[in-house]
Design an enzyme around this catalytic site. Structure first.
Site, PDB file in Angstrom:
ATOM      1  N   TYR A  58       0.838  -1.203   0.000  1.00 42.45           N
ATOM      2  CA  TYR A  58       0.000   0.000   0.000  1.00 42.45           C
ATOM      3  C   TYR A  58       0.876   1.257   0.000  1.00 42.45           C
ATOM      4  O   TYR A  58       0.494   2.289  -0.530  1.00 42.45           O
ATOM      5  CB  TYR A  58      -0.977  -0.018   1.185  1.00 42.45           C
ATOM      6  CG  TYR A  58      -2.178   0.875   0.988  1.00 42.45           C
ATOM      7  CD1 TYR A  58      -2.424   1.952   1.820  1.00 42.45           C
ATOM      8  CD2 TYR A  58      -3.059   0.651  -0.069  1.00 42.45           C
ATOM      9  CE1 TYR A  58      -3.519   2.783   1.626  1.00 42.45           C
ATOM     10  CE2 TYR A  58      -4.146   1.466  -0.261  1.00 42.45           C
ATOM     11  CZ  TYR A  58      -4.378   2.519   0.590  1.00 42.45           C
ATOM     12  OH  TYR A  58      -5.469   3.335   0.388  1.00 42.45           O
ATOM     13  N   LYS A  89      -3.303   8.411   2.935  1.00 44.59           N
ATOM     14  CA  LYS A  89      -4.497   8.139   3.756  1.00 44.59           C
ATOM     15  C   LYS A  89      -4.288   8.631   5.202  1.00 44.59           C
ATOM     16  O   LYS A  89      -5.247   9.064   5.843  1.00 44.59           O
ATOM     17  CB  LYS A  89      -4.850   6.653   3.745  1.00 44.59           C
ATOM     18  CG  LYS A  89      -5.382   6.125   2.413  1.00 44.59           C
ATOM     19  CD  LYS A  89      -6.678   6.796   1.960  1.00 44.59           C
ATOM     20  CE  LYS A  89      -7.320   6.027   0.816  1.00 44.59           C
ATOM     21  NZ  LYS A  89      -8.545   6.706   0.302  1.00 44.59           N
TER      22      LYS A  89
END
Ligand SMILES: NC(=O)c1ccc[n+]([C@@H]2O[C@H](COP(=O)([O-])OP(=O)(O)OC[C@H]3O[C@@H](n4cnc5c(N)ncnc54)[C@H](O)[C@@H]3O)[C@@H](O)[C@H]2O)c1
Ligand SMILES: Cc1c(CN(C)C(=O)CCc2cnc3c(c2)CCC(=O)N3)oc2ccccc12
Length: 263
Positions: free
Chosen positions: A156, A163
């Protein structure tokens, strides 16, 4: 009479009928909300217009959130139909592919970091700033985040950093807009097979590990996320702001690899 009756909500991020934003639109429409949509790319206009029609809406707008002028135009065009409205869903995330695969440092570059944070993080407060003068009191803003913001999820990578910034913006937006009666929250969703998930190396493995490990012993769906989103966008959640609500079947609360796999 649904619990979103009378609410006017802008939904970004509907790209397909597997989009999380599609699940959110469906749940909000079912609870009586009036919807408007934004998408990016003229080539998707017909498709999004069709989706909007499914939800009784003709309000569709092209907006690339990487361009301040397009964000301004989105809300000025929307104001012709809705002088005031009750909130929006930010279901937008993007990083250059090399920034979400393989080794974190190998995929790291100033440009990939900039793009990921611009599109996936900055765009949420940027939209809030442009929309603020049009928002009714009791309005509600919602964004979508992922576990990779607070825990290291292999691959990720730079999206996790974006995020993390997005989740901080939920708290600072809640503080800034709260006195106007506007709430700001995030949903941290479990992995779902959408277009943004397609082409992610090992995504199938992530889905199966989650289905075996999470307390509810299954993956979550866009309906699961949609229902919680509809609640957070409604006055039923009048006491909820600056919060990241996990819709992941409890996965993030379980230490992996120890529980017996589902029978
Ligand atoms: N699918 C998952 O596993 C998962 C899990 C947790 C959170 N999320 C988040 O949910 C949100 C929605 O993603 P999804 O999984 O529904 O995939 P999706 O591909 O259906 O939606 C992503 C959307 O982002 C939009 N987008 C990308 N760049 C844009 C830009 N410059 N301007 C405007 N829109 C842009 C795309 O048009 C698309 O509609 C994203 O923020 C994603 O990070 C996804
Ligand atoms: C879960 C999960 C996801 C889904 N998710 C939470 C996401 O936020 C997806 C974000 C995303 C951002 N940028 C791009 C892409 C997806 C694919 C296409 C592209 O070119 N850029 O993505 C992962 C990437 C690696 C590991 C897990 C995951």
């Amino acid at each position: 009479m649904g619990f979103l009756s009378g609410k006017k909500l802008l939904i970004t991020g509907v790209l397909s009928n597997r989009s999380i934003a599609y699940g959110i639109a469906k749940a909000c429409h079912a609870q009586g909300a009036e919807l408007a949509f934004s998408y990016v790319g003229e080539r998707f206009k017909d498709r999004i217009t069709e989706f909007a029609g499914e939800f009784g809406s003709k309000l569709v707008f092209d907006c690339d959130v990487g361009d301040d002028a397009q964000i301004a135009k989105l809300f000025s065009d929307l104001s012709a139909h809705w002088p005031k409205f009750d909130g929006f869903v930010h279901a937008i995330g993007y990083a250059p592919r090399e920034a979400i695969a393989g080794d974190f440092l190998e995929g790291l570059s100033r440009e990939a970091f900039r793009i990921a944070h611009d599109i996936s993080a900055y765009s949420f407060p940027a939209m809030a700033k442009a929309a603020a003068p049009m928002l009714n009191d009791k309005a509600s803003l919602l964004t979508l985040t992922y576990l990779g913001a607070i825990r290291t999820v292999p691959n990720y990578n730079t999206m996790g950093l974006a995020k993390a910034s997005l989740e901080a913006s939920v708290r600072y937006l809640a503080e800034s807009l709260g006195p106007k009666g506007i709430r700001v929250n995030g949903i941290s969703a479990g992995p779902i097979k959408t277009l943004a998930a397609s082409g992610i190396k090992g995504f199938g493995k992530i889905l199966s590990v989650v289905a075996e490990t999470s307390p509810i012993r299954r993956n979550v769906t866009i309906e699961d996320v949609g229902n919680v989103a509809a609640f957070l966008l409604s006055d039923l959640a009048g006491g909820v702001s600056a919060e990241i609500t996990y819709v992941d079947g409890g996965f993030s609360q379980v230490v992996g690899g120890i529980a017996e796999p589902a029978a």
